[in-house]
Scaffold this active site. Structure first.
Site, PDB file in Angstrom:
ATOM      1  N   ARG A  41       0.823  -1.216   0.000  1.00  0.00           N
ATOM      2  CA  ARG A  41       0.000   0.000   0.000  1.00  0.00           C
ATOM      3  C   ARG A  41       0.857   1.266   0.000  1.00  0.00           C
ATOM      4  O   ARG A  41       0.440   2.289  -0.539  1.00  0.00           O
ATOM      5  CB  ARG A  41      -0.945  -0.021   1.209  1.00  0.00           C
ATOM      6  CG  ARG A  41      -2.042   1.065   1.170  1.00  0.00           C
ATOM      7  CD  ARG A  41      -3.044   0.850   2.296  1.00  0.00           C
ATOM      8  NE  ARG A  41      -4.192   1.764   2.247  1.00  0.00           N
ATOM      9  CZ  ARG A  41      -4.363   2.789   3.086  1.00  0.00           C
ATOM     10  NH1 ARG A  41      -3.485   3.027   4.029  1.00  0.00           N
ATOM     11  NH2 ARG A  41      -5.418   3.570   2.970  1.00  0.00           N
ATOM     12  N   ILE A  67      -7.373   7.530  -0.768  1.00  0.00           N
ATOM     13  CA  ILE A  67      -7.284   6.078  -0.897  1.00  0.00           C
ATOM     14  C   ILE A  67      -8.147   5.578   0.256  1.00  0.00           C
ATOM     15  O   ILE A  67      -8.002   6.030   1.399  1.00  0.00           O
ATOM     16  CB  ILE A  67      -5.815   5.581  -0.808  1.00  0.00           C
ATOM     17  CG1 ILE A  67      -5.711   4.048  -0.867  1.00  0.00           C
ATOM     18  CG2 ILE A  67      -5.089   6.085   0.422  1.00  0.00           C
ATOM     19  CD1 ILE A  67      -4.246   3.528  -0.975  1.00  0.00           C
ATOM     20  N   SER A  68      -9.095   4.681  -0.022  1.00  0.00           N
ATOM     21  CA  SER A  68     -10.045   4.253   1.011  1.00  0.00           C
ATOM     22  C   SER A  68      -9.320   3.587   2.176  1.00  0.00           C
ATOM     23  O   SER A  68      -8.217   3.054   2.028  1.00  0.00           O
ATOM     24  CB  SER A  68     -11.055   3.269   0.429  1.00  0.00           C
ATOM     25  OG  SER A  68     -11.712   3.822  -0.690  1.00  0.00           O
ATOM     26  N   GLN A  69      -9.987   3.597   3.324  1.00  0.00           N
ATOM     27  CA  GLN A  69      -9.475   2.914   4.512  1.00  0.00           C
ATOM     28  C   GLN A  69      -9.290   1.424   4.188  1.00  0.00           C
ATOM     29  O   GLN A  69     -10.164   0.819   3.558  1.00  0.00           O
ATOM     30  CB  GLN A  69     -10.521   3.101   5.615  1.00  0.00           C
ATOM     31  CG  GLN A  69     -10.167   2.471   6.925  1.00  0.00           C
ATOM     32  CD  GLN A  69     -11.303   2.622   7.929  1.00  0.00           C
ATOM     33  OE1 GLN A  69     -12.309   3.302   7.656  1.00  0.00           O
ATOM     34  NE2 GLN A  69     -11.161   1.995   9.060  1.00  0.00           N
ATOM     35  N   PRO A  70      -8.184   0.800   4.632  1.00  0.00           N
ATOM     36  CA  PRO A  70      -7.969  -0.622   4.333  1.00  0.00           C
ATOM     37  C   PRO A  70      -9.162  -1.509   4.711  1.00  0.00           C
ATOM     38  O   PRO A  70      -9.539  -2.400   3.941  1.00  0.00           O
ATOM     39  CB  PRO A  70      -6.725  -0.975   5.157  1.00  0.00           C
ATOM     40  CG  PRO A  70      -5.958   0.309   5.197  1.00  0.00           C
ATOM     41  CD  PRO A  70      -6.986   1.390   5.282  1.00  0.00           C
TER      42      PRO A  70
END
Ligand code: SAH
Length: 221
Positions: A41, A67-70
């Site tokens: 990431r 970038i979206s939360q994992p």
């Protein structure tokens, strides 16, 4: 075999910790967890954000996007359940991380981003990592009819409704994962296409995504 790992295994222990967090939050699909262990990431975030890349938080990637939360990426991927050699359409390439996760799981990935700068940097990283992902810069709410139907569609921005074009471009038996709601808060809709005009929908509250802007999304510049 696909190989997304670089020579020097950077941040490996941080990735392991992240995978443990995802497990503790209810991500059970081992193929999803394996992909999170493999895809780096930190390569998908701006340099100044790298030290935060394995925290379970969304991070800015420029142009007011994130970038979206994992956890969100893992939850959506688990709902989509990508299978090797099946075709997946993603709307909202952003950093390219979600696309790389599906690719790592063996999916054939098609992804659309509306912002030129984000599209260009995602293309660059796909190229550097030798990820054979098809990307285009356009309004994803109208889909990508040339390669339809897709076995799965994932929309990583929140819109007011499920775009009709995307419903049409989903294969019968396929799944679509899409946040629907107002601009502040959305429900994750997981649709299964039962027949050409019949869908079953499962709804999971509450998520917050950046707005889906386009013909079948919100108005915007
Ligand atoms: N999947 C991305 C998440 C990025 S945030 C990742 O892994 O990083 C969502 C992205 O959707 C933003 O980059 C935004 O520009 C894009 N977007 C919003 N509306 C869109 C549309 N109609 N078509 C394509 N991209 C869109």
């Amino acid at each position: 075999m696909r190989n997304l790992t670089s020579f020097t295994k950077m941040y490996e222990s941080e990735r392991k910790e992240l995978v443990e967090i995802l497990k503790s939050r209810g991500i059970t699909n081992q193929r999803v967890l394996d992909a999170f262990m493999k895809v780096e990431r930190h390569l998908f975030v701006p340099d100044i954000m790298k030290q935060h890349a394995y925290k379970d938080v969304a991070l800015p990637i420029g142009m007011g996007q994130t970038i979206s939360q994992p956890y969100t990426v893992a939850f959506m991927t688990q709902a989509l359940d990508p299978q090797p050699n099946k075709r997946y359409l993603e709307i909202g390439t952003g950093s390219g991380y979600q696309a790389a996760i599906i690719y790592e799981m063996g999916g054939r990935v098609f992804t659309i981003e509306r912002h030129h700068d984000l599209y260009n940097s995602a293309m660059k990283i796909f190229d550097q990592l030798n990820l054979k992902i098809a990307a285009r810069c356009s309004d994803g709410t109208i889909g990508w009819s040339e390669f339809a139907p897709y076995d799965g569609i994932i929309v990583t921005a929140g819109g007011p409704t499920v775009p009709l074009n995307l419903k049409k471009q989903l294969a019968v038996g396929g799944k679509m994962v899409i946040p629907v709601g107002d601009k502040q808060i959305q429900t994750l809709n997981v649709l299964t296409k039962i027949s050409e005009d019949k869908f079953e929908t499962h709804e999971v509250p509450y998520f917050t995504f950046v707005p889906l802007i386009g013909k079948e999304g919100w108005d915007g510049k």
